[in-house]
Write a protein that holds these residues in place. Sequence first.
Motif, PDB file in Angstrom:
ATOM      1  N   ALA A  44      -9.358 -16.337  43.316  1.00 21.45           N
ATOM      2  CA  ALA A  44     -10.670 -16.775  42.862  1.00 21.45           C
ATOM      3  C   ALA A  44     -11.445 -15.791  42.067  1.00 21.45           C
ATOM      4  CB  ALA A  44     -11.352 -17.575  43.732  1.00 21.45           C
ATOM      5  N   VAL A  45     -11.652 -14.715  42.757  1.00 22.13           N
ATOM      6  CA  VAL A  45     -12.532 -13.678  42.128  1.00 22.13           C
ATOM      7  C   VAL A  45     -11.973 -13.306  40.766  1.00 22.13           C
ATOM      8  CG1 VAL A  45     -13.184 -11.211  42.594  1.00 22.13           C
ATOM      9  CG2 VAL A  45     -13.574 -12.968  44.415  1.00 22.13           C
ATOM     10  N   LEU A  46     -10.620 -12.812  40.815  1.00 21.35           N
ATOM     11  CA  LEU A  46     -10.298 -12.622  39.498  1.00 21.35           C
ATOM     12  C   LEU A  46     -10.290 -13.547  38.452  1.00 21.35           C
ATOM     13  CD1 LEU A  46      -7.010 -10.699  40.827  1.00 21.35           C
ATOM     14  CD2 LEU A  46      -8.961  -9.541  39.910  1.00 21.35           C
ATOM     15  N   LEU A  47     -10.012 -14.740  38.901  1.00 16.24           N
ATOM     16  CA  LEU A  47     -10.279 -15.835  37.859  1.00 16.24           C
ATOM     17  C   LEU A  47     -11.538 -15.881  37.206  1.00 16.24           C
ATOM     18  CD1 LEU A  47      -8.946 -18.246  36.463  1.00 16.24           C
ATOM     19  CD2 LEU A  47      -9.431 -19.761  38.274  1.00 16.24           C
ATOM     20  N   TYR A  48     -12.479 -15.877  38.314  1.00 14.94           N
ATOM     21  CA  TYR A  48     -14.190 -15.800  37.821  1.00 14.94           C
ATOM     22  C   TYR A  48     -14.432 -14.567  36.950  1.00 14.94           C
ATOM     23  CZ  TYR A  48     -19.157 -16.568  38.150  1.00 14.94           C
ATOM     24  OH  TYR A  48     -20.595 -16.684  37.935  1.00 14.94           O
ATOM     25  N   GLN A  49     -13.865 -13.665  37.197  1.00 14.44           N
ATOM     26  CA  GLN A  49     -14.115 -12.156  36.316  1.00 14.44           C
ATOM     27  C   GLN A  49     -13.508 -12.692  34.999  1.00 14.44           C
ATOM     28  OE1 GLN A  49     -12.538  -8.920  38.549  1.00 14.44           O
ATOM     29  NE2 GLN A  49     -14.210  -8.685  39.737  1.00 14.44           N
ATOM     30  N   ALA A  50     -12.245 -13.142  34.970  1.00 12.79           N
ATOM     31  CA  ALA A  50     -11.617 -13.249  33.582  1.00 12.79           C
ATOM     32  C   ALA A  50     -12.323 -14.219  32.926  1.00 12.79           C
ATOM     33  CB  ALA A  50     -10.287 -13.590  33.916  1.00 12.79           C
ATOM     34  N   HIS A  58     -16.485  -0.720  35.055  1.00 12.86           N
ATOM     35  CA  HIS A  58     -15.394  -0.055  34.200  1.00 12.86           C
ATOM     36  C   HIS A  58     -14.023  -0.383  34.495  1.00 12.86           C
ATOM     37  CE1 HIS A  58     -14.344   1.681  38.359  1.00 12.86           C
ATOM     38  NE2 HIS A  58     -13.432   2.106  37.687  1.00 12.86           N
ATOM     39  N   MET A  59     -13.716  -1.237  35.281  1.00 12.24           N
ATOM     40  CA  MET A  59     -12.332  -1.893  35.301  1.00 12.24           C
ATOM     41  C   MET A  59     -12.630  -3.448  35.938  1.00 12.24           C
ATOM     42  SD  MET A  59      -9.254  -0.304  37.511  1.00 12.24           S
ATOM     43  CE  MET A  59      -7.314  -0.512  36.779  1.00 12.24           C
ATOM     44  N   THR A  60     -11.810  -4.092  35.138  1.00  8.72           N
ATOM     45  CA  THR A  60     -12.391  -5.602  35.235  1.00  8.72           C
ATOM     46  C   THR A  60     -11.270  -6.339  34.756  1.00  8.72           C
ATOM     47  OG1 THR A  60     -13.816  -7.464  35.273  1.00  8.72           O
ATOM     48  CG2 THR A  60     -13.675  -6.073  33.258  1.00  8.72           C
ATOM     49  N   VAL A  61     -11.103  -7.776  34.873  1.00  8.37           N
ATOM     50  CA  VAL A  61      -9.879  -8.530  34.188  1.00  8.37           C
ATOM     51  C   VAL A  61     -10.546  -9.038  33.008  1.00  8.37           C
ATOM     52  CG1 VAL A  61      -8.531 -10.469  34.801  1.00  8.37           C
ATOM     53  CG2 VAL A  61      -9.315  -8.942  36.635  1.00  8.37           C
ATOM     54  N   GLY A  62      -9.817  -9.119  32.069  1.00  5.56           N
ATOM     55  CA  GLY A  62     -10.115  -9.976  30.557  1.00  5.56           C
ATOM     56  C   GLY A  62      -9.831 -11.214  30.862  1.00  5.56           C
ATOM     57  N   GLU A  63     -10.276 -11.970  29.883  1.00 10.38           N
ATOM     58  CA  GLU A  63     -10.210 -13.413  29.410  1.00 10.38           C
ATOM     59  C   GLU A  63      -8.810 -13.771  29.667  1.00 10.38           C
ATOM     60  OE1 GLU A  63     -11.836 -16.375  26.675  1.00 10.38           O
ATOM     61  OE2 GLU A  63     -13.354 -14.931  26.845  1.00 10.38           O
ATOM     62  N   SER A  64      -7.699 -13.065  29.059  1.00  8.43           N
ATOM     63  CA  SER A  64      -6.459 -13.324  28.881  1.00  8.43           C
ATOM     64  C   SER A  64      -5.523 -12.815  30.323  1.00  8.43           C
ATOM     65  CB  SER A  64      -5.774 -12.876  27.589  1.00  8.43           C
ATOM     66  OG  SER A  64      -5.965 -11.334  27.596  1.00  8.43           O
ATOM     67  N   GLY A  65      -6.347 -12.304  31.138  1.00  6.78           N
ATOM     68  CA  GLY A  65      -5.718 -11.891  32.272  1.00  6.78           C
ATOM     69  C   GLY A  65      -5.199 -10.365  32.443  1.00  6.78           C
ATOM     70  N   GLU A  66      -5.498  -9.840  31.600  1.00  4.07           N
ATOM     71  CA  GLU A  66      -5.154  -8.327  31.271  1.00  4.07           C
ATOM     72  C   GLU A  66      -6.160  -7.363  31.939  1.00  4.07           C
ATOM     73  OE1 GLU A  66      -7.921  -8.470  27.654  1.00  4.07           O
ATOM     74  OE2 GLU A  66      -6.293  -9.814  28.671  1.00  4.07           O
ATOM     75  N   ILE A  67      -5.976  -6.221  32.588  1.00  4.13           N
ATOM     76  CA  ILE A  67      -6.919  -5.497  33.169  1.00  4.13           C
ATOM     77  C   ILE A  67      -7.551  -4.660  32.005  1.00  4.13           C
ATOM     78  CG2 ILE A  67      -7.316  -3.428  34.799  1.00  4.13           C
ATOM     79  CD1 ILE A  67      -5.235  -4.797  36.356  1.00  4.13           C
ATOM     80  N   ILE A  68      -8.790  -4.706  31.900  1.00  2.73           N
ATOM     81  CA  ILE A  68      -9.660  -3.759  31.086  1.00  2.73           C
ATOM     82  C   ILE A  68     -10.224  -2.451  31.606  1.00  2.73           C
ATOM     83  CG2 ILE A  68     -11.849  -3.827  29.624  1.00  2.73           C
ATOM     84  CD1 ILE A  68     -11.447  -6.840  29.288  1.00  2.73           C
ATOM     85  N   HIS A  69      -9.908  -1.306  31.348  1.00  2.90           N
ATOM     86  CA  HIS A  69     -10.402  -0.314  31.861  1.00  2.90           C
ATOM     87  C   HIS A  69     -11.085   0.558  30.615  1.00  2.90           C
ATOM     88  CE1 HIS A  69     -10.015   4.064  32.980  1.00  2.90           C
ATOM     89  NE2 HIS A  69     -10.147   3.472  34.193  1.00  2.90           N
TER      90      HIS A  69
END
Length: 97
Positions: A44-50, A58-69
């Motif tokens: 749920a957290v990753l979905l909300y972040q995306a 500095h590190m999160t999950v993008g809209e398409s599900g990829e990790i953004i660093h």
Amino acid sequence: MNVEQLLAAMTPDVYERLRLAVETGKWPDGKVLSDEQKENCLQAVLLYQARVAQSNEHMTVGESGEIIHKSKSELRRELRESQSNEQSIARFKQDDI
């Protein structure tokens, strides 16, 4: 409940509580999360972040599900931009107070 319903029901406060629970492994009242609860909260957290949160971390999950660093230079640039958009903070020396 489908993904869109979950996101519509999740407030920023709920997101923060779930994120804290995932980070600490405990609910706010101190009860330990089960393995299933950890997995569900993390999803749920990753979905909300995306999908919802436009995080400046500095590190999160993008809209398409990829990790953004983000690199240090990107973080510095974003910090400068956010500071230029906000009012300045009053700064004092120790002897001034």
